[in-house]
Write a protein that holds these residues in place. Structure first.
Motif, PDB file in Angstrom:
ATOM      1  N   ILE A  32       0.671 -54.554 -93.740  1.00 43.86           N
ATOM      2  CA  ILE A  32      -0.078 -55.075 -92.324  1.00 43.86           C
ATOM      3  C   ILE A  32      -1.538 -54.243 -92.403  1.00 43.86           C
ATOM      4  N   THR A  33      -1.284 -53.108 -92.355  1.00 42.80           N
ATOM      5  CA  THR A  33      -2.366 -52.047 -92.094  1.00 42.80           C
ATOM      6  C   THR A  33      -2.954 -51.439 -93.094  1.00 42.80           C
ATOM      7  N   GLY A  34      -2.512 -51.528 -94.596  1.00 47.18           N
ATOM      8  CA  GLY A  34      -2.958 -50.774 -95.533  1.00 47.18           C
ATOM      9  C   GLY A  34      -2.922 -49.445 -95.715  1.00 47.18           C
ATOM     10  N   GLN A  35      -2.200 -48.658 -94.761  1.00 46.62           N
ATOM     11  CA  GLN A  35      -1.931 -47.392 -94.486  1.00 46.62           C
ATOM     12  C   GLN A  35      -0.909 -46.884 -95.625  1.00 46.62           C
ATOM     13  N   ALA A  54       4.485 -49.497 -92.162  1.00 47.53           N
ATOM     14  CA  ALA A  54       4.371 -48.302 -91.830  1.00 47.53           C
ATOM     15  C   ALA A  54       5.443 -47.661 -90.768  1.00 47.53           C
ATOM     16  N   THR A  55       5.516 -48.719 -89.777  1.00 49.64           N
ATOM     17  CA  THR A  55       6.495 -48.321 -88.672  1.00 49.64           C
ATOM     18  C   THR A  55       7.294 -49.412 -88.512  1.00 49.64           C
ATOM     19  N   ALA A  56       8.209 -48.976 -87.503  1.00 51.01           N
ATOM     20  CA  ALA A  56       9.183 -50.045 -86.802  1.00 51.01           C
ATOM     21  C   ALA A  56       8.479 -50.999 -86.004  1.00 51.01           C
ATOM     22  N   GLU A  57       7.342 -50.878 -85.357  1.00 55.12           N
ATOM     23  CA  GLU A  57       6.852 -51.755 -84.521  1.00 55.12           C
ATOM     24  C   GLU A  57       6.227 -52.617 -85.324  1.00 55.12           C
ATOM     25  N   ILE A  58       5.326 -52.321 -86.432  1.00 52.68           N
ATOM     26  CA  ILE A  58       4.644 -53.213 -87.400  1.00 52.68           C
ATOM     27  C   ILE A  58       5.681 -54.105 -88.208  1.00 52.68           C
ATOM     28  N   SER A  59       6.908 -53.611 -88.289  1.00 51.93           N
ATOM     29  CA  SER A  59       7.887 -54.515 -89.170  1.00 51.93           C
ATOM     30  C   SER A  59       8.336 -55.359 -88.147  1.00 51.93           C
ATOM     31  N   VAL A  60       8.750 -55.209 -86.834  1.00 50.29           N
ATOM     32  CA  VAL A  60       9.016 -56.168 -85.885  1.00 50.29           C
ATOM     33  C   VAL A  60       7.866 -57.310 -85.690  1.00 50.29           C
ATOM     34  N   GLN A  61       6.739 -56.572 -85.799  1.00 49.40           N
ATOM     35  CA  GLN A  61       5.431 -57.888 -85.796  1.00 49.40           C
ATOM     36  C   GLN A  61       5.496 -58.524 -86.852  1.00 49.40           C
ATOM     37  N   ALA A  62       5.648 -58.079 -88.038  1.00 50.46           N
ATOM     38  CA  ALA A  62       5.758 -58.932 -89.303  1.00 50.46           C
ATOM     39  C   ALA A  62       6.795 -59.928 -89.202  1.00 50.46           C
ATOM     40  N   GLU A  63       7.821 -59.500 -88.646  1.00 55.08           N
ATOM     41  CA  GLU A  63       8.901 -60.503 -88.782  1.00 55.08           C
ATOM     42  C   GLU A  63       8.732 -61.824 -87.727  1.00 55.08           C
ATOM     43  N   GLU A  64       8.419 -61.191 -86.408  1.00 56.49           N
ATOM     44  CA  GLU A  64       7.885 -62.315 -85.295  1.00 56.49           C
ATOM     45  C   GLU A  64       6.707 -63.150 -86.047  1.00 56.49           C
ATOM     46  N   ASP A  65       5.967 -62.669 -86.667  1.00 59.93           N
ATOM     47  CA  ASP A  65       4.664 -63.566 -87.165  1.00 59.93           C
ATOM     48  C   ASP A  65       5.082 -64.361 -88.484  1.00 59.93           C
TER      49      ASP A  65
END
Length: 67
Positions: A32-35, A54-65
């Motif tokens: 998602i972020t390229g980090q 990179a983070t749990a928050e990004i993982s959750v957002q990817a799942e929702e998207d």
């Protein structure tokens, strides 16, 4: 993109509780972020989409998207 510690980007196969290295390296890039994520800090990924996060928050957002 910047790489972690000047190293090489790894290519991984993500499994339920682990990952397997397909091409050697010391980091992967967040889908998602390229980090850069050092392999020893990699904790979040999608087995279905074969993507690291990179983070749990990004993982959750990817799942929702994706849903």
């Amino acid at each position: 993109m910047l790489t972690s510690r000047g190293g090489r980007t790894a290519r991984l196969h993500y499994m339920a509780n682990n990952f397997r290295m397909l091409s050697p390296g010391d980091h992967v890039l967040c889908a998602i972020t390229g980090q850069a994520i050092p392999l020893d800090e990699l904790r979040y990924w999608s087995v279905v989409r074969q993507e690291p996060y990179a983070t749990a928050e990004i993982s959750v957002q990817a799942e929702e998207d994706a849903g």
